[in-house]
Write a protein that holds these residues in place. Sequence first.
Motif, short mmCIF file in Angstrom:
data_model
loop_
_atom_site.label_atom_id
_atom_site.label_comp_id
_atom_site.label_asym_id
_atom_site.label_seq_id
_atom_site.Cartn_x
_atom_site.Cartn_y
_atom_site.Cartn_z
N ILE A 43 72.75 119.29 20.60
CA ILE A 43 74.01 119.83 20.23
C ILE A 43 74.92 119.28 21.24
CG2 ILE A 43 75.32 122.10 19.90
CD1 ILE A 43 72.53 123.39 19.40
N PHE A 91 78.99 123.70 14.66
CA PHE A 91 79.18 124.99 15.42
C PHE A 91 80.31 125.27 16.13
CE2 PHE A 91 74.78 126.02 14.37
CZ PHE A 91 73.96 124.90 14.38
N PHE A 107 77.65 131.78 19.75
CA PHE A 107 77.92 130.67 18.49
C PHE A 107 78.04 131.49 17.24
CE2 PHE A 107 77.20 126.52 20.19
CZ PHE A 107 77.09 126.87 21.51
N GLY A 108 78.63 130.58 16.13
CA GLY A 108 78.48 131.05 14.82
C GLY A 108 77.45 130.37 14.12
N PRO A 109 77.23 130.86 12.98
CA PRO A 109 76.17 130.30 11.97
C PRO A 109 76.25 128.63 11.82
CG PRO A 109 77.65 131.51 10.72
CD PRO A 109 78.15 131.66 11.97
N LEU B 34 71.99 127.84 31.18
CA LEU B 34 71.54 128.94 30.08
C LEU B 34 70.40 128.60 29.02
CD1 LEU B 34 75.13 127.90 30.19
CD2 LEU B 34 75.34 130.34 28.99
N TYR B 36 69.40 129.12 25.08
CA TYR B 36 69.70 129.60 23.72
C TYR B 36 68.46 129.65 22.82
CZ TYR B 36 74.60 129.69 24.58
OH TYR B 36 75.82 130.00 24.97
N LYS B 38 67.25 129.62 18.69
CA LYS B 38 67.67 129.13 17.43
C LYS B 38 66.90 129.26 16.30
CE LYS B 38 70.37 125.76 14.71
NZ LYS B 38 69.53 126.01 13.61
N GLY B 43 73.04 129.89 14.02
CA GLY B 43 73.50 129.29 15.11
C GLY B 43 72.78 129.82 16.34
N PRO B 44 72.83 128.94 17.44
CA PRO B 44 72.02 129.30 18.56
C PRO B 44 72.45 130.87 19.20
CG PRO B 44 73.12 126.95 18.78
CD PRO B 44 73.57 127.72 17.50
N PHE B 46 72.60 133.43 22.40
CA PHE B 46 72.36 133.37 24.05
C PHE B 46 71.27 134.27 24.31
CE2 PHE B 46 73.07 133.29 28.35
CZ PHE B 46 73.17 134.64 28.85
N SER B 49 70.93 133.55 31.33
CA SER B 49 71.23 132.55 32.10
C SER B 49 71.19 132.63 33.62
CB SER B 49 72.96 132.61 31.85
OG SER B 49 73.61 133.86 32.35
N VAL B 87 63.53 127.41 17.94
CA VAL B 87 63.72 126.39 18.85
C VAL B 87 64.57 126.91 19.93
CG1 VAL B 87 64.94 124.10 18.95
CG2 VAL B 87 63.80 124.81 16.71
N PHE B 89 66.90 126.00 23.31
CA PHE B 89 67.54 124.91 23.92
C PHE B 89 68.15 125.42 25.48
CE2 PHE B 89 68.70 122.32 20.35
CZ PHE B 89 68.41 123.00 19.13
N PHE B 103 73.74 120.53 26.19
CA PHE B 103 72.44 120.86 25.73
C PHE B 103 71.34 119.83 25.82
CE2 PHE B 103 73.22 124.77 23.66
CZ PHE B 103 74.58 124.85 23.67
N GLY B 104 69.96 120.30 26.03
CA GLY B 104 68.84 119.50 25.63
C GLY B 104 68.60 119.29 24.48
#
Lengths: 116, 113
Positions: A43, A91, A107-109, B34, B36, B38, B43-44, B46, B49, B87, B89, B103-104
């Motif tokens: 991302i 996103f 985050f949003g979808p 952080l 995340y 998914k 969306g990711p 949280f 952290s 997944v 992240f 991000f990774g």
Amino acid sequence: EAGVTQFPSHSVIEKGQTVTLRCDPISGHDNLYWYRRVMGKEIKFLLHFVKESKQDESGMPNNRFLAERTGGTYSTLKVQPAELEDSGVYFCASSRDSSLGSYEQYFGPGTRLTVT
Amino acid sequence: DQQVKQNSPSLSVQEGRISILNCDYTNSMFDYFLWYKKYPAEGPTFLISISSIKDKNEDGRFTVFLNKSAKHLSLHIVPSQPGDSAVYFCAACRSGGYNKLIFGAGTRLAVHP
């Protein structure tokens, strides 16, 4: 508390057309971000608003992308004209004031954009 | 140049066992990290952290460890549950107004019964 919302959830357009994505952040969040994920890769950051001002737009790929956040509430991301490589999931995220020492973004979808 | 790396694209763990997800970073200016989670078509979300002033942060079944000298962090999930399949992240940022998350590429965790 309502989360970050994005519209549309999915958009399919032809190369050369224009698309506008919308993001509504969590109420009270001054920080708003746009990210993009292409082809299942990582991302990637596009830009960051603090209220209505662009704080960092270092991730914007080129001048075909225009982001706005009039009034410091919702934001739009316009792609004009769209190219095939713009396909991906866009996103939006929002966060509180980071001066409080917290950097969590919510985050949003996402909006899945397909350019054919 | 990928500043945040997750070298394992996938991980399979048996339910009840520990899941360990790893992340390496190269930029010594990063001071906040952080994780995340998914799910497909979402969306990711949280998860947890850690600030660079700490070396461990725990929240229920999730613990993040930070080794600054090695520029390495890990996420431990114990016990793992099938609902943890997603997944994951790893992300990093700099404090002081540089809020963008780097991000990774993500690690796909599968927890099987």
